[in-house]
Design an enzyme around this catalytic site. Structure first.
Site, short mmCIF file in Angstrom:
data_model
loop_
_atom_site.label_atom_id
_atom_site.label_comp_id
_atom_site.label_asym_id
_atom_site.label_seq_id
_atom_site.Cartn_x
_atom_site.Cartn_y
_atom_site.Cartn_z
N LYS A 111 38.15 43.32 41.85
CA LYS A 111 36.94 42.93 42.59
C LYS A 111 37.02 41.46 42.97
CE LYS A 111 31.91 42.93 42.29
NZ LYS A 111 30.73 43.26 41.48
N ARG A 112 37.63 40.66 42.10
CA ARG A 112 37.72 39.22 42.35
C ARG A 112 38.46 38.93 43.65
NH1 ARG A 112 41.72 35.88 41.08
NH2 ARG A 112 42.73 37.45 39.80
#
Length: 485
Positions: free
Chosen positions: A255-256
């Site tokens: 997600k980062r």
């Protein structure tokens, strides 16, 4: 062969991961290519992980992606219910689990957590357990006594400990495992809900699923599923396991880094059509050089036999390029509807947004880039006067200062701030001073924008900014150069 029926069976636990989206897409394409049915089933057997609103995310994602299902919780008829908790309330899973118990293919297990913890061993970084069939040896009377006393239980599959189990996957070929490796997986949990592993087998059979599409992490579980099919005497579906998807460094999608879910990508400014096109190519190849495909084209050409075993790399540069191609091809009104909010986030002054959008449409790859292209319209950013240097135009901060000091009074006196008229002023000025057009354009554009790259030339910017703001910025640039040279 019977009519092709595929299913997408997500758990309502949050945003739709790219891997889940690909599973949905491939299942959809297989069904559509064969003129079959695509079914949506909600697998909410893990009640603790279910998130409020997650079912709506599933519906919204499939709708935006264009993956319209033929049967599902929101459709009438069919072979529902299509939500597993509703099916569980009807006693479907317990009924089939008890059939397995009667046939010696499953058994009640009353072991508590304390005992189960003693069976755990460390495998690498994780703890795993392999159940030792302790409760299989309980007599019928002991089982009935514990059930009558309300002792908590689960129902486990009774797998053999000798021999092997084999199956054929359409992508990975024949796979054989030693039965000793097949843990007696739980079929019915202590809360009365079926496990995903058991429920999907029962539902796939009852709902007539012919092709099962899922990630290759389920390859090791498939022999256990097949033993359930054999125990019930059911026909097995065709298995299509998809290769792993990694990031550019061959790590798990994160997600980062912004590419873990459909929603992440939409928020970054990627079009649903782009995402679907790109995800289709993560593990599948149509052959040839073409890379841009509409969903309709994918439905016509998709053949799962052309899928790869090799892990697919989620290349952010490629999806950005692809998105840029989709944006270029977009109808302008459709582009404007999506792009206008990005413009209004940055520019508060009254300006010709339509013209600005025309200028950026062919210059961006993702919608979120719009801001960096146009932020100077709101306010000139801080910049280094070295930006006035241009090797090809042979400009310097000093020469630029002289140009700006001479041309600014001309613009102050000029009233027609249309692009063509302003361009004529600049060209005439350059000609009158025996200079190249660029030697005048570059200092003016830099003064107006404070940037090396802008979506339009000097006179286009002046037309958009208007006379008052343009002249103000030219004076500000002169003051900046005089102070810093």
């Amino acid at each position: 062969m019977s009519k092709v029926r595929t299913r997408f069976a997500p758990s309502p636990t949050g945003k739709m991961h790219v891997g889940n989206l690909r599973t949905a897409l491939y299942a959809y394409l297989i069904a559509r290519h064969a003129g079959g049915d695509f079914i949506l089933r909600i697998e909410d057997t893990d009640q603790e992980r279910e998130l409020e609103g997650a079912v709506d995310i599933i519906y919204n994602t499939l709708k935006k992606a264009g993956l319209n299902h033929d049967e599902g919780p929101d459709k009438d008829g069919g072979v529902g219910p299509y939500v597993q908790s509703e099916r569980n309330a009807q006693g479907i899973y317990l009924e089939y689990a008890k059939k397995l118990i009667d046939d010696g293919q499953a058994y009640y297990c009353f072991c508590d957590d304390e005992r189960l913890d003693t069976l755990k061993v460390k495998a690498g970084e994780v703890m795993i357990s392999h159940y030792d069939k302790h409760c299989l040896s309980l007599s019928k009377e002991e089982v009935e006594e514990k059930l009558a006393s309300g002792v908590p239980y689960v129902i486990r599959q009774n797998n053999p400990t000798e021999g092997t189990t084999s199956f054929v996957d359409e992508i990975y070929g024949e796979i054989t495992v030693d039965n000793i490796e097949l843990d007696d997986m739980i079929l019915i949990k202590s809360d009365g809900f079926p496990t995903y592993n058991f429920a999907n087998v029962v539902d796939d059979h009852l709902q007539g699923i012919t092709h099962v599409v899922r990630g290759n992490e389920y390859l090791s579980s498939t022999p256990k599923y097949n033993r359930l099919y054999d125990a019930f005497g059911w026909d097995k579906p065709i298995y299509i396991h998809c290769p792993l998807i990694t990031d550019e460094e061959h790590h798990k999608l994160s997600k980062r880094k912004g590419h873990s879910s459909f929603e992440d990508l939409i928020e970054q400014g990627y079009l649903p059509e782009t995402i679907i096109n790109f995800v289709a190519l993560l593990g599948w190849s149509p052959g040839g050089e073409q890379e841009i495909f509409s969903l309709k084209e994918l439905e016509e050409i998709f053949d799962y036999h052309h899928m790869s075993k090799t892990p697919a790399v989620f290349d952010m540069k490629k999806i950005s390029w692809m998105n840029g191609e989709y944006i270029k091809a977009m109808d302008f009104d459709a582009f404007k509807e999506i792009a206008l909010p990005y413009v209004k986030e940055v520019i508060t002054r009254d300006m010709n947004f339509h013209k600005i959008l025309e200028m950026v449409k062919t210059r961006i790859e993702v919608f979120s880039e719009i801001k960096e292209h146009i932020d100077f319209f709101e306010k000139v950013p801080a910049y280094d006067i070295e930006m006035y240097k241009h090797k090809k135009m042979k400009t310097t901060p000093e020469s630029s200062l002289e140009v700006l000091k001479e041309i600014t009074p001309v613009f102050e006196a000029w009233e027609d701030y249309s692009n063509d008229a302003l361009y004529g002023v600049l060209v005439d000025f350059a000609k009158g001073h025996e200079m190249k057009n660029g030697a005048v354009m570059w200092p003016v554009r830099t003064a107006l924008s404070g940037k090396q790259m802008t979506p339009g030339g000097a006179t286009e910017l002046m037309e958009l900014l208007g006379k008052e703001e343009s002249v103000k910025r030219l004076h500000d640039a002169i003051a900046k150069l005089e102070a810093e040279i």
